[in-house]
Design a protein around this motif. Structure first.
Motif, PDB file in Angstrom:
ATOM      1  N   ILE A   1     -11.857  10.077  17.076  1.00 49.76           N
ATOM      2  CA  ILE A   1     -10.817   9.353  16.327  1.00 49.76           C
ATOM      3  C   ILE A   1     -11.113   9.553  14.848  1.00 49.76           C
ATOM      4  N   THR A   2     -10.171  10.120  14.123  1.00 52.24           N
ATOM      5  CA  THR A   2     -10.379  10.429  12.706  1.00 52.24           C
ATOM      6  C   THR A   2      -9.351   9.727  11.829  1.00 52.24           C
ATOM      7  N   ALA A   3      -9.677   9.610  10.551  1.00 49.13           N
ATOM      8  CA  ALA A   3      -8.773   8.991   9.569  1.00 49.13           C
ATOM      9  C   ALA A   3      -7.700  10.005   9.182  1.00 49.13           C
ATOM     10  N   PRO A   4      -6.415   9.661   9.321  1.00 50.42           N
ATOM     11  CA  PRO A   4      -5.344  10.604   8.975  1.00 50.42           C
ATOM     12  C   PRO A   4      -5.201  10.836   7.466  1.00 50.42           C
ATOM     13  N   PHE A   5      -5.714   9.916   6.664  1.00 48.66           N
ATOM     14  CA  PHE A   5      -5.675  10.068   5.208  1.00 48.66           C
ATOM     15  C   PHE A   5      -6.807   9.224   4.609  1.00 48.66           C
ATOM     16  N   ALA A   6      -7.063   9.430   3.340  1.00 46.61           N
ATOM     17  CA  ALA A   6      -8.109   8.656   2.665  1.00 46.61           C
ATOM     18  C   ALA A   6      -7.625   7.227   2.440  1.00 46.61           C
ATOM     19  N   GLY A   7      -8.500   6.281   2.683  1.00 45.82           N
ATOM     20  CA  GLY A   7      -8.124   4.887   2.492  1.00 45.82           C
ATOM     21  C   GLY A   7      -9.262   3.955   2.857  1.00 45.82           C
ATOM     22  N   ARG A   8      -8.911   2.710   3.096  1.00 46.83           N
ATOM     23  CA  ARG A   8      -9.894   1.686   3.449  1.00 46.83           C
ATOM     24  C   ARG A   8      -9.619   1.183   4.867  1.00 46.83           C
TER      25      ARG A   8
ATOM     26  N   GLY B   1     -11.109   6.044  27.855  1.00 47.23           N
ATOM     27  CA  GLY B   1     -12.514   6.367  28.069  1.00 47.23           C
ATOM     28  C   GLY B   1     -13.429   5.361  27.413  1.00 47.23           C
ATOM     29  N   ASP B   2     -14.733   5.622  27.552  1.00 41.22           N
ATOM     30  CA  ASP B   2     -15.749   4.754  26.955  1.00 41.22           C
ATOM     31  C   ASP B   2     -16.086   5.236  25.547  1.00 41.22           C
ATOM     32  N   ILE B   3     -16.226   4.285  24.614  1.00 40.93           N
ATOM     33  CA  ILE B   3     -16.596   4.619  23.242  1.00 40.93           C
ATOM     34  C   ILE B   3     -18.096   4.876  23.188  1.00 40.93           C
ATOM     35  N   ALA B   4     -18.473   6.077  22.734  1.00 43.31           N
ATOM     36  CA  ALA B   4     -19.891   6.434  22.652  1.00 43.31           C
ATOM     37  C   ALA B   4     -20.517   5.911  21.361  1.00 43.31           C
ATOM     38  N   GLU B   5     -19.793   6.017  20.244  1.00 43.66           N
ATOM     39  CA  GLU B   5     -20.331   5.551  18.963  1.00 43.66           C
ATOM     40  C   GLU B   5     -19.195   5.236  17.994  1.00 43.66           C
ATOM     41  N   VAL B   6     -19.461   4.276  17.124  1.00 46.38           N
ATOM     42  CA  VAL B   6     -18.546   3.906  16.039  1.00 46.38           C
ATOM     43  C   VAL B   6     -19.265   4.195  14.734  1.00 46.38           C
ATOM     44  N   LEU B   7     -18.660   5.019  13.879  1.00 46.40           N
ATOM     45  CA  LEU B   7     -19.360   5.504  12.691  1.00 46.40           C
ATOM     46  C   LEU B   7     -18.965   4.798  11.396  1.00 46.40           C
ATOM     47  N   VAL B   8     -17.982   3.895  11.416  1.00 43.51           N
ATOM     48  CA  VAL B   8     -17.571   3.193  10.201  1.00 43.51           C
ATOM     49  C   VAL B   8     -17.528   1.698  10.480  1.00 43.51           C
ATOM     50  N   SER B   9     -17.349   0.938   9.436  1.00 45.72           N
ATOM     51  CA  SER B   9     -17.237  -0.512   9.581  1.00 45.72           C
ATOM     52  C   SER B   9     -16.014  -1.005   8.830  1.00 45.72           C
ATOM     53  N   LYS B  10     -15.562  -2.183   9.150  1.00 43.35           N
ATOM     54  CA  LYS B  10     -14.385  -2.765   8.498  1.00 43.35           C
ATOM     55  C   LYS B  10     -14.637  -2.948   7.007  1.00 43.35           C
ATOM     56  N   GLY B  11     -13.661  -2.568   6.199  1.00 39.17           N
ATOM     57  CA  GLY B  11     -13.789  -2.683   4.749  1.00 39.17           C
ATOM     58  C   GLY B  11     -14.343  -1.447   4.081  1.00 39.17           C
ATOM     59  N   GLN B  12     -14.704  -0.448   4.875  1.00 42.81           N
ATOM     60  CA  GLN B  12     -15.297   0.767   4.320  1.00 42.81           C
ATOM     61  C   GLN B  12     -14.213   1.729   3.845  1.00 42.81           C
ATOM     62  N   ASP B  13     -14.476   2.413   2.727  1.00 40.84           N
ATOM     63  CA  ASP B  13     -13.584   3.458   2.234  1.00 40.84           C
ATOM     64  C   ASP B  13     -13.946   4.770   2.917  1.00 40.84           C
TER      65      ASP B  13
ATOM     66  N   PRO C   1       0.834  -1.202   0.000  1.00 36.93           N
ATOM     67  CA  PRO C   1       0.000   0.000   0.000  1.00 36.93           C
ATOM     68  C   PRO C   1       0.868   1.251   0.000  1.00 36.93           C
ATOM     69  N   ASP C   2       0.339   2.327  -0.576  1.00 41.08           N
ATOM     70  CA  ASP C   2       1.079   3.583  -0.595  1.00 41.08           C
ATOM     71  C   ASP C   2       1.264   4.102   0.826  1.00 41.08           C
ATOM     72  N   ARG C   3       0.201   3.944   1.647  1.00 40.62           N
ATOM     73  CA  ARG C   3       0.255   4.318   3.062  1.00 40.62           C
ATOM     74  C   ARG C   3      -0.477   3.261   3.875  1.00 40.62           C
ATOM     75  N   ASP C   4       0.072   2.970   5.033  1.00 36.19           N
ATOM     76  CA  ASP C   4      -0.492   1.930   5.900  1.00 36.19           C
ATOM     77  C   ASP C   4      -0.202   2.330   7.340  1.00 36.19           C
ATOM     78  N   THR C   5      -1.263   2.563   8.109  1.00 39.55           N
ATOM     79  CA  THR C   5      -1.038   3.028   9.479  1.00 39.55           C
ATOM     80  C   THR C   5      -2.008   2.366  10.447  1.00 39.55           C
ATOM     81  N   LEU C   6      -1.539   2.236  11.677  1.00 38.90           N
ATOM     82  CA  LEU C   6      -2.385   1.759  12.764  1.00 38.90           C
ATOM     83  C   LEU C   6      -2.995   2.965  13.466  1.00 38.90           C
ATOM     84  N   MET C   7      -4.296   2.941  13.676  1.00 40.31           N
ATOM     85  CA  MET C   7      -4.974   4.020  14.402  1.00 40.31           C
ATOM     86  C   MET C   7      -5.027   3.657  15.877  1.00 40.31           C
TER      87      MET C   7
ATOM     88  N   VAL D   1     -14.640  10.795  10.547  1.00 39.87           N
ATOM     89  CA  VAL D   1     -14.740  10.361  11.943  1.00 39.87           C
ATOM     90  C   VAL D   1     -14.885   8.841  12.005  1.00 39.87           C
ATOM     91  N   ILE D   2     -13.992   8.208  12.723  1.00 41.94           N
ATOM     92  CA  ILE D   2     -14.037   6.754  12.894  1.00 41.94           C
ATOM     93  C   ILE D   2     -14.906   6.408  14.106  1.00 41.94           C
TER      94      ILE D   2
END
Length: 342
Positions: free
Chosen positions: A155-162, A67-79, A55-61, A85-86
C-alpha cells in the motif's frame, strides 16, 4: 347708551382676528445646518467573503486485496512522499497463487498445443481447439490477476502529504476495499467561498486575494476557480482561492476571511452617521445646493472602514450636511454654515 354700544362694536377695544393674526405672524427663519464640502476620490473596491480552508488533495487509502498485514511502516500524523510505502501484506498467499497460476498456464498451453497438432493430423476437431484456446486465455488472465495482486501487496501513498488517519496494525486481516487511512495534502491550501449571483461579474480567475485565517495567519493567494453553475439552495457560485502553505502551518478545515480587490471606482469618503433615509426608505445623503436648498441623493456603499464609508451616487463635488440633516427635508431652504475642521 346707544353711542357706547356703537363704540364697542366698532372694534376699537376688540380688534378683529384678521388684524391680530397680521400683527403676530412672523416669518420663520431658515434652519441652520453645518455642511462640509466633499470631493470624490479614486478608491479600490473589494469583495469580501467568509470561507473555509480545504486541502489541495484529500483521499482515502483502501486495500486492493484481502490478506494479513505483515508490517506498517508509517504512523498517523507523519508526512510522506508520493509513492512512500504505507504497509505491506504477507506475500505467502500470493506466492502460492502465483505458483498455481503458472502451473495452470503451462498445462493450458500444452493442451492447446496438442489440440492444434491433432487438428493438423485430422484427429482432433475444431471445437476441441476452441475449448483449449479458451482454457489458455483463462489461465493467462489468472496469471495477470496474480501479478496485479502482487503489486497490491504494498500500500503506497498516491501523492505527497500527511497521514491524517491510519487504521492498520501488523498481523491484522484486511479485506479488499477496506479503508485503511486518509492522506491529506495541504500544500497549497484551497479556500472555498460562495459568491452571490449579483457579485459574480466582479470575480475572475487570476485575481489576487488576501486570506486571513482564524488562527491569525495572513497569506496572499489567487483566485483559481469560479463556478458557472449556481447552487440551487442558495443561488450562489463556488469560487476557490489557492494559498501557499509550504510550511504546513495552516491546517485544513479552519475558517478564513477572503478579501479580493475588484477594481477602481470614484467615491466619496463620509461618516456613516450622516446617512439617512428618505420617505420611501431609500438610503442616501442630504446636501445643500447653490440656492441653499436641501437635496437628497440615493447612495451605494462600495467599501466600509472602521472610520467611515465610501459611497457612490453623489456629484463629484458636493456640500454635504453633516449636522442637522435629521431636521430638514428635501426642497427646504436652510442656512448652511461650514463645519469647523477638527
Amino acid at each position: 347708551m346707544i353711542a357706547i354700544v356703537g363704540w364697542m362694536g366698532s372694534g376699537f377695544i376688540f380688534p378683529s382676528q384678521e388684524k391680530v393674526a397680521a400683527t403676530t405672524r412672523q416669518e420663520l427663519e431658515p434652519l441652520a445646518v453645518a455642511v462640509s464640502t466633499s470631493v470624490a476620490e479614486s478608491v479600490t473596491q473589494f469583495y469580501q467573503a467568509e470561507g473555509q480552508a480545504l486541502p489541495d488533495r484529500d483521499t482515502l487509502m483502501r486495500a486492493e486485496i484481502s490478506g494479513d498485514i505483515a508490517e506498517v511502516l508509517v504512523s498517523k500524523g507523519q508526512d510522506v512522499d508520493a509513492g512512500a510505502v504505507i504497509a505491506r501484506f504477507d506475500p505467502a498467499n500470493n506466492v502460492a497463487d502465483s505458483r498455481r497460476a503458472a502451473e495452470e498456464l503451462a498445462r493450458a498451453q500444452r493442451e492447446f498445443d496438442n489440440a492444434e497438432q491433432l487438428l493438423e493430423r485430422g484427429v482432433a476437431t475444431v471445437d476441441r481447439v476452441t475449448q483449449a484456446r479458451a482454457a489458455l486465455a483463462s489461465a493467462q488472465a489468472q496469471v495477470t490477476a496474480v501479478e496485479q495482486d502482487a503489486k497490491a501487496l504494498t500500500i503506497t501513498a498516491p501523492f505527497a502529504g500527511r497521514i491524517e488517519t491510519l487504521d492498520l496494525d501488523a498481523g491484522e486481516f484486511v479485506s479488499a476495499g477496506t479503508e485503511v487511512g486518509r492522506l491529506v495534502d495541504t500544500t497549497p491550501l484551497t479556500v472555498a467561498i460562495q459568491v452571490p449571483q449579483q457579485s459574480l461579474v466582479r470575480i475572475a480567475v487570476g485575481q489576487s486575494a488576501t486570506v486571513k485565517f482564524i488562527t491569525g495567519e495572513e497569506r496572499e493567494g489567487a483566485v483559481t476557480f469560479v463556478g458557472t453553475s449556481a447552487a440551487s439552495e442558495t443561488r450562489t457560485f463556488l469560487a476557490e482561492v489557492e494559498v501557499p502553505n509550504e510550511d504546513g502551518a495552516i491546517p485544513a478545515g479552519i475558517s478564513a476571511e477572503v478579501v479580493i480587490p475588484t477594481g477602481e471606482t470614484t467615491a466619496h469618503f463620509l461618516s456613516a452617521s450622516i446617512v439617512s433615509l428618505n420617505t420611501e426608505g431609500t438610503l442616501g445623503i442630504k446636501t445643500v445646493d447653490a440656492d441653499n436648498q436641501v437635496e437628497f441623493f440615493p447612495i451605494e456603499v462600495v467599501r466600509a472602514q472602521i472610520d467611515g464609508i465610501w459611497v457612490t451616487g453623489l456629484p463629484e463635488s458636493v456640500d454635504v450636511i453633516t449636522v442637522g440633516q435629521g431636521y430638514v427635508s428635501e426642497g427646504e431652504v436652510v442656512a448652511p454654515a461650514a463645519q469647523e475642521q477638527k
